[in-house]
Design a protein around this motif. Structure first.
Motif, PDB file in Angstrom:
ATOM      1  N   PHE A  65       0.726  -1.197   0.024  1.00 22.17           N
ATOM      2  CA  PHE A  65       0.104  -0.001   0.044  1.00 22.17           C
ATOM      3  C   PHE A  65       0.904   1.326  -0.025  1.00 22.17           C
ATOM      4  N   GLY A  66       2.094   1.224   0.556  1.00 20.10           N
ATOM      5  CA  GLY A  66       3.016   2.351   0.287  1.00 20.10           C
ATOM      6  C   GLY A  66       4.526   2.013   0.549  1.00 20.10           C
ATOM      7  N   PHE A  67       5.173   2.883   0.708  1.00 16.32           N
ATOM      8  CA  PHE A  67       6.794   2.986   0.524  1.00 16.32           C
ATOM      9  C   PHE A  67       7.475   2.819   1.943  1.00 16.32           C
ATOM     10  N   GLU A  68       6.696   3.045   2.915  1.00 13.27           N
ATOM     11  CA  GLU A  68       7.357   3.022   4.287  1.00 13.27           C
ATOM     12  C   GLU A  68       6.672   2.834   5.225  1.00 13.27           C
ATOM     13  N   THR A 175      12.017   7.066  -8.422  1.00 10.22           N
ATOM     14  CA  THR A 175      12.351   8.568  -8.072  1.00 10.22           C
ATOM     15  C   THR A 175      10.950   9.188  -8.423  1.00 10.22           C
ATOM     16  N   LEU A 176      10.696  10.124  -7.361  1.00 10.12           N
ATOM     17  CA  LEU A 176       9.431  10.741  -7.492  1.00 10.12           C
ATOM     18  C   LEU A 176       9.736  12.220  -8.202  1.00 10.12           C
ATOM     19  N   PRO A 177       8.623  12.787  -8.696  1.00  9.59           N
ATOM     20  CA  PRO A 177       9.006  14.171  -9.488  1.00  9.59           C
ATOM     21  C   PRO A 177       9.817  15.315  -8.912  1.00  9.59           C
ATOM     22  N   ASP A 178       9.753  15.011  -7.538  1.00  8.18           N
ATOM     23  CA  ASP A 178      10.276  16.098  -6.731  1.00  8.18           C
ATOM     24  C   ASP A 178      11.973  15.595  -6.409  1.00  8.18           C
ATOM     25  N   ASP A 230       2.230   7.523  -8.472  1.00 14.01           N
ATOM     26  CA  ASP A 230       1.249   8.646  -8.651  1.00 14.01           C
ATOM     27  C   ASP A 230       0.774   8.963  -7.315  1.00 14.01           C
ATOM     28  N   ARG A 231       0.172   7.897  -6.765  1.00 15.82           N
ATOM     29  CA  ARG A 231      -0.424   8.216  -5.349  1.00 15.82           C
ATOM     30  C   ARG A 231       0.447   8.934  -4.447  1.00 15.82           C
ATOM     31  N   LYS A 232       1.690   8.495  -4.476  1.00 15.90           N
ATOM     32  CA  LYS A 232       2.650   9.058  -3.574  1.00 15.90           C
ATOM     33  C   LYS A 232       2.875  10.370  -3.963  1.00 15.90           C
ATOM     34  N   SER A 233       3.052  10.792  -5.096  1.00 17.40           N
ATOM     35  CA  SER A 233       3.152  11.990  -5.348  1.00 17.40           C
ATOM     36  C   SER A 233       2.392  12.976  -5.517  1.00 17.40           C
ATOM     37  N   ARG A 234       1.107  12.344  -5.690  1.00 15.57           N
ATOM     38  CA  ARG A 234      -0.060  13.448  -5.229  1.00 15.57           C
ATOM     39  C   ARG A 234      -0.270  13.800  -4.055  1.00 15.57           C
TER      40      ARG A 234
END
Length: 240
Positions: A65-68, A175-178, A230-234
């Motif tokens: 469900f997530g990265f951490e 790697t996220l957009p930021d 995408d969910r993480k970025s949003r």
């Protein structure tokens, strides 16, 4: 801490369960145990990865469900933003207990320390005024039965993966957009190249034993990693 007791209509006639979702109800988790029999439903939404147990004596399957730790990108306040929730989450705060007598039916147990137990007149009733199971409990019992059957069958599934060497270490670096980097380490995935090298006899055996479909479902589920990104970025943009 957990306090498990046998669920009975005598002791729990007025029991009510909070059916909503939320971090305070235990939904702020980055993964959940799943069984191969639900891979088809899981793969529509979540990546499926594999991990050794803390004792490192066997593998278990997880919906991610997530990265951490503590990050659930599908949890939006009191709403779960996905079409399917894994069985191990759906059945909370209940679990399967051992039969009262050898060879008997397994029993439904209740975790008395669960935040899902509703106070006062809130939540959904488990028994009606006459002590009969409500539709909620009937659905729950079916889910518990499915989860138990899937858990029992998973031993053969993981034995087949080991026999054909179909699990390999997998590290996902995103790697996220930021510019921030998220890594999922310590997991395994289906060894696709090894799977492609299996001969007809081995593939036939996996198919006959019902293992081939969940293997392909696990592979297909990795397409959901991009949705997770995408969910993480949003989420990060919203929090920022």
């Amino acid at each position: 801490m957990t306090s498990h007791v046998l669920l009975t209509s005598e002791e729990h006639r007025t029991l009510r369960i909070r059916p909503t979702r939320g971090a305070d109800l235990g939904d702020a988790v980055m993964s959940c145990l799943i069984v191969p029999s639900e891979f088809r439903r899981v793969q529509n939404v979540y990546p499926i990865l594999f991990r050794l147990t803390p004792q490192r004596d066997r593998f278990q399957a997880l919906a991610i469900f997530g990265f951490e730790p503590g990050e659930n990108l599908f949890l939006d306040g009191d709403r779960w933003d996905a079409r399917y929730r894994p069985l191990a989450l759906e059945i909370q705060p209940f679990l399967i207990g051992h039969p009262a007598t050898p060879g008997g039916d397994k029993q439904v147990h209740l975790d008395l320390d669960s935040p899902r137990i509703a106070p006062g007149g809130e939540g959904v009733r488990v028994f009606d005024d006459l002590g009969r199971a409500t539709p909620y409990l009937e659905t729950l019992a079916a889910q518990l039965g499915e989860l138990d059957a899937g858990w029992q069958a998973s031993e053969g599934f993981f034995a087949a993966l080991a026999r054909h060497e179909l699990l390999e270490p997998l590290t996902l670096e995103i790697t996220l957009p930021d510019g921030s980097i998220n890594r999922l380490v310590g997991y395994h995935g289906i060894a696709e190249e090894r799977l492609q090298q299996l001969d007809a006899s081995a593939l036939g055996e996996l198919h006959a034993d019902g293992h081939l479909l969940p293997i392909f479902m696990a592979l297909a589920s990795l397409a959901n990693v991009s949705e997770l990104i995408d969910r993480k970025s949003r989420r990060d943009v919203t929090l920022g």
